[in-house]
Design an enzyme around this catalytic site. Structure first.
Site, PDB file in Angstrom:
ATOM      1  N   THR A  52       1.119  -0.772   0.161  1.00 41.01           N
ATOM      2  CA  THR A  52      -0.010   0.072   0.163  1.00 41.01           C
ATOM      3  C   THR A  52       0.579   1.398   0.314  1.00 41.01           C
ATOM      4  O   THR A  52       0.718   2.020  -1.123  1.00 41.01           O
ATOM      5  CB  THR A  52      -0.300  -0.372   0.961  1.00 41.01           C
ATOM      6  OG1 THR A  52      -1.398  -1.369   1.119  1.00 41.01           O
ATOM      7  CG2 THR A  52      -1.768   1.460   1.038  1.00 41.01           C
ATOM      8  N   ARG A  60      -2.661   5.002   7.612  1.00 38.41           N
ATOM      9  CA  ARG A  60      -2.751   3.381   7.775  1.00 38.41           C
ATOM     10  C   ARG A  60      -2.297   3.549   9.290  1.00 38.41           C
ATOM     11  O   ARG A  60      -1.339   4.341   9.908  1.00 38.41           O
ATOM     12  CB  ARG A  60      -1.648   2.559   7.685  1.00 38.41           C
ATOM     13  CG  ARG A  60      -1.860   1.004   8.252  1.00 38.41           C
ATOM     14  CD  ARG A  60      -0.772   0.097   7.176  1.00 38.41           C
ATOM     15  NE  ARG A  60      -2.247  -0.360   6.623  1.00 38.41           N
ATOM     16  CZ  ARG A  60      -1.595  -0.897   5.409  1.00 38.41           C
ATOM     17  NH1 ARG A  60      -0.390  -1.895   5.644  1.00 38.41           N
ATOM     18  NH2 ARG A  60      -1.662  -1.831   4.257  1.00 38.41           N
TER      19      ARG A  60
HETATM   20  N1   CP Z   1      -2.168  -5.749   1.268  1.00 36.51           N
HETATM   21  C1   CP Z   1      -1.701  -4.442   2.055  1.00 36.51           C
HETATM   22  O1   CP Z   1      -2.240  -3.812   2.480  1.00 36.51           O
HETATM   23  O2   CP Z   1      -0.396  -5.397   2.152  1.00 36.51           O
HETATM   24  P1   CP Z   1       0.687  -4.331   2.581  1.00 36.51           P
HETATM   25  O3   CP Z   1       0.124  -4.684   4.367  1.00 36.51           O
HETATM   26  O4   CP Z   1       1.566  -4.755   2.347  1.00 36.51           O
HETATM   27  O5   CP Z   1       0.379  -2.653   2.249  1.00 36.51           O
END
Ligand code: CP
Length: 312
Positions: free
Chosen positions: A55, A105
């Site tokens: 992400t 996030r």
């Molecule tokens: N799919 C996904 O959110 O992967 P990451 O945690 O690596 O960002």
């Protein structure tokens, strides 16, 4: 010209906007040179309080490919003033004056919604604890639509840790609102079944769902298998349940033997990272599409940044 605002939850999109996101993503992958440099005076702030590979890097890559710049931190718990006790609200207020969009996030559900109330620029939810991951759902549905074109009459299995997996929740909301003429098969250990809140939403939009605790015959009939890992980081205070869930999830592991039962034209997706839930031997199978899926994330995120920062 319209502009997208905050992206907080997958059910916020109407049908027209969703179609525009997908057609813009198509253009980003096929006619990229015409978009080169369009964001050259824009700055994206990334604030990641939880780990990420896909992400964060696909958003950063999307921004840079379109000519924009990126500031921020990938370990905001340690490397932002959160380590000194600063609230998310104050951080959002401050960093929104440093950029044109924030990609956040957070480790708790509702983080993006809270930040959006204080930010002067659009906030994109890049995953909020066990809440949602709307941009992942967009790239998931985009991948499914590219494969099948007609998003009707499909049987979609979602497997693994469905209680804690934010990607499956966001995908259910999106499917219920935009593609209810399909059916979803939840396959999970008993402790981590899909939440009633999501099932109620699916019922409201008449998206049929079924629940299973093992593959049984489900693997033979579905068109899409969406596998997920056990989210061990969500069980820090409950190692006994984690052990039980892991043991049950072992039976859902996808290997060559399980793949041999899948339909010839079915596809296997996974938001990644995988744990032990898909064997590496499966990668050679042409139906394994999780790397293509993660690459589609780049184009979908380029489309979102364009639609937020320039318009559509
Ligand atoms: N799919 C996904 O959110 O992967 P990451 O945690 O690596 O960002």
């Amino acid at each position: 010209m319209l502009k997208l605002g905050h992206i907080v939850e997958s059910q916020q999109f109407d049908r027209e906007t969703l179609a525009t996101i997908f057609s813009t993503a198509d253009e980003m992958s096929s006619s990229f040179p015409q978009y080169e440099g369009i964001l050259n005076n824009k700055i994206m702030v990334v604030l990641f309080y939880e780990p990420s590979t896909r992400t964060r890097m696909s958003f950063e890559s999307a921004m840079k490919r379109l000519g924009g710049q990126v500031v921020g931190t990938e370990n905001a718990i340690q490397f932002s003033s959160r380590a000194k006790g600063e609230s998310l609200e104050d951080t959002a207020t401050v960093v929104s004056s440093y950029g044109d969009v924030i990609v956040l996030r957070y480790y708790k559900e509702g983080g993006a919604k809270r930040a959006a109330q204080f930010s002067g620029v659009p906030v994109i939810n890049a995953g909020d604890g066990t809440g949602q991951h709307p941009t992942q759902a967009l790239l998931d549905l985009y991948t499914i639509q590219k494969e099948f074109e007609d998003l009707r009459g499909l049987k979609i299995a979602m497997a693994g840790d469905l209680a804690n997996g934010r990607t499956v929740k966001s995908l259910c909301y999106l499917l219920a609102k935009h593609s209810p003429d399909n059916e979803v098969h939840f396959v999970s250990p008993v402790d981590v079944r899909m939440s009633d809140e999501i099932k109620d939403f699916m019922d409201k939009y008449r998206l049929r769902w079924y629940e299973h605790s093992g593959w049984g015959d489900v693997i033979n009939i579905v068109d899409v298998v969406y596998q997920t890992r056990v989210q061990k980081e969500r069980f820090k205070d409950d190692p006994i349940t984690l052990e039980r869930v892991r043991n049950e999830a072992e039976a859902l592991r996808i290997d060559e033997r399980i793949m041999s039962r899948m339909k010839e034209k079915a596809i296997l997706l996974h938001p990644l990272p995988r744990d032990n839930d898909i064997g590496y031997g499966v990668d050679r199978d042409p139906r394994a599409r999780y790397f293509e899926q993660s690459r589609n994330g780049l184009f979908v995120r380029m489309a979102l940044l364009k639609m937020i920062l320039i318009g559509y």
